[in-house]
Design an enzyme around this catalytic site. Structure first.
Site, short mmCIF file in Angstrom:
data_model
loop_
_atom_site.label_atom_id
_atom_site.label_comp_id
_atom_site.label_asym_id
_atom_site.label_seq_id
_atom_site.Cartn_x
_atom_site.Cartn_y
_atom_site.Cartn_z
N ASP A 153 -79.49 39.67 -1.83
CA ASP A 153 -78.88 39.29 -0.54
C ASP A 153 -79.82 38.30 0.15
O ASP A 153 -81.01 38.24 -0.14
CB ASP A 153 -78.64 40.55 0.31
CG ASP A 153 -77.49 40.36 1.30
OD1 ASP A 153 -77.18 39.20 1.65
OD2 ASP A 153 -76.92 41.38 1.74
N GLU A 193 -70.29 45.56 2.99
CA GLU A 193 -71.72 45.47 3.37
C GLU A 193 -71.91 45.17 4.83
O GLU A 193 -72.79 45.72 5.49
CB GLU A 193 -72.41 44.40 2.51
CG GLU A 193 -73.94 44.47 2.58
CD GLU A 193 -74.56 43.73 3.77
OE1 GLU A 193 -75.77 43.91 4.01
OE2 GLU A 193 -73.86 42.98 4.47
ZN LIG Z 1 -75.57 40.00 3.37
#
Ligand SMILES: [Zn+2]
Length: 349
Positions: free
Chosen positions: A245, A224
């Site tokens: 997130d 990511e």
């Molecule tokens: Zn993150």
């Protein structure tokens, strides 16, 4: 119907252990292994790996509704050895957006290709106050001036190479985890906190004898921080993707550490109206404290999937993390609110 209760002790224990596993992007497999081992304790969940090395877990349910997916990432910021200097110290190259001043004087582990771990610390190249005086304070904290001092006897490139260190070796910054008064302070809560949210939700459902209303995939991503974690790995049959997130906390932001945030827009654009509406309704129904926000410098793994051609409704939620990509901090209130929102989503009829 009330949501099942969260085992906070389990959540915190799992999170602290995960935070203490070094996993910069490209070197995240120890963290993937750890999450896999934990998820394997839940017999109703089938765990596989993608070719890219992410973890894909499926909780299969009999339902007429098509599957949904949730994603969070275990990879973090870090660095690699870029050069070995004539004095034996290391120049390093950033993985993701680490801010140099935030790791100045931090302890590091250097992981060699042969599996050795060597200790060191990050300093500017004119650190001694007795030599450089004001010069040290005035030195730009840049790729040029940051170096790793190795805790081994070396004063030359040759001696450093003899330690087994080579160009491209992983350099991981100490997480410095502390749990105090409901606060968790560590790098990198982004995004290990949200991986813990997903695992805690699985535990809550299991403990209470409940299950999702439809089949669910959990993608624990490993790329990511460089922008393409979840661009692959979400199965075709998935119709909705909930990215979990961190939320951005700081001057000018609506998010804080005591709420979960629904991100409406970030650098990658705007999320899915319909899925946002569904999440807001669930928060209302279950009394989940949430904020909505816009993130200035932020791209999510969900957007990576959209950009790769993924055809799903997409939303982004997460706990407020103060000082992100720096020395981060979260609070149990925001973390619990995130787990609760995940639970509400999984149990949605
Ligand atoms: Zn993150």
């Amino acid at each position: 119907m009330a949501l099942p209760s969260i085992d906070e002790k389990y959540f915190t224990g799992f999170l602290v252990d995960l935070l203490n596993i070094a996993s910069p992007t490209g070197f995240a497999s120890p963290a993937i292994d750890f999450v896999e081992k934990e998820l394997s304790k839940y017999k109703q969940i089938q765990v596989t790996r993608t070719r890219k090395g992410a973890l894909l877990a499926k909780w299969e349910m009999k339902s007429d509704l098509p599957p949904i997916a949730l994603t969070a990432h275990v990879d973090t910021l870090g660095a690699v050895v870029k050069e070995i200097k004539p004095n034996g110290r290391l120049k390093i190259s950033k993985i993701g957006g680490i801010q140099w001043p935030s790791v100045e004087t931090e302890g590091v582990w250097i992981f060699t290709a042969k599996g050795k771990r060597i200790r060191g610390s990050v300093l500017i190249d004119n650190a001694s106050g007795h030599i450089f005086g004001q010069g040290g304070a005035d030195t730009p904290r840049s790729d040029e001036h940051m170096e790793v001092r190795i805790d081994a006897r070396t004063t030359s490139e040759k001696e450093t190479r003899q330690l087994g260190i080579n160009i491209g070796d992983c350099v991981a910054f100490d997480p410095r985890v502390e749990v105090t008064n409901g606060f968790i302070r560590s790098r990198f809560l982004d995004d290990k906190a949200c991986v813990a949210n997903l695992i805690a939700a699985v535990k809550s459902l299991t403990d209470s004898g409940q299950a999702p209303t439809r089949s669910v995939y959990f993608l624990i991503a490993n790329y990511e921080e460089v922008g393409h974690g979840a661009s692959a790995g979400i199965p075709d049959e998935v119709v909705e993707l909930l990215t979990v997130d961190m939320a951005v906390v700081g001057r000018g932001q609506e998010s804080d550490e005591f709420n979960v945030t629904l991100c409406i827009k970030d650098s990658g654009g705007v999320y899915h109206e319909g899925l946002n509406r569904k999440l807001r309704a669930l928060a209302g129904q279950h009394g989940i404290p949430y904020k909505t926000d816009v993130y200035p410098f932020y791209g999510s793994d969900g957007e990576a999937f959209w950009r790769a051609g993924g055809d799903v409704a997409l939303a982004l939620i997460g706990p407020g993390i103060d000082a992100s990509h720096n020395y981060e901090r979260a609070h149990m209130d925001g973390l619990n609110a995130t787990t609760n929102w995940i639970l509400a989503y999984l149990l949605e009829k």
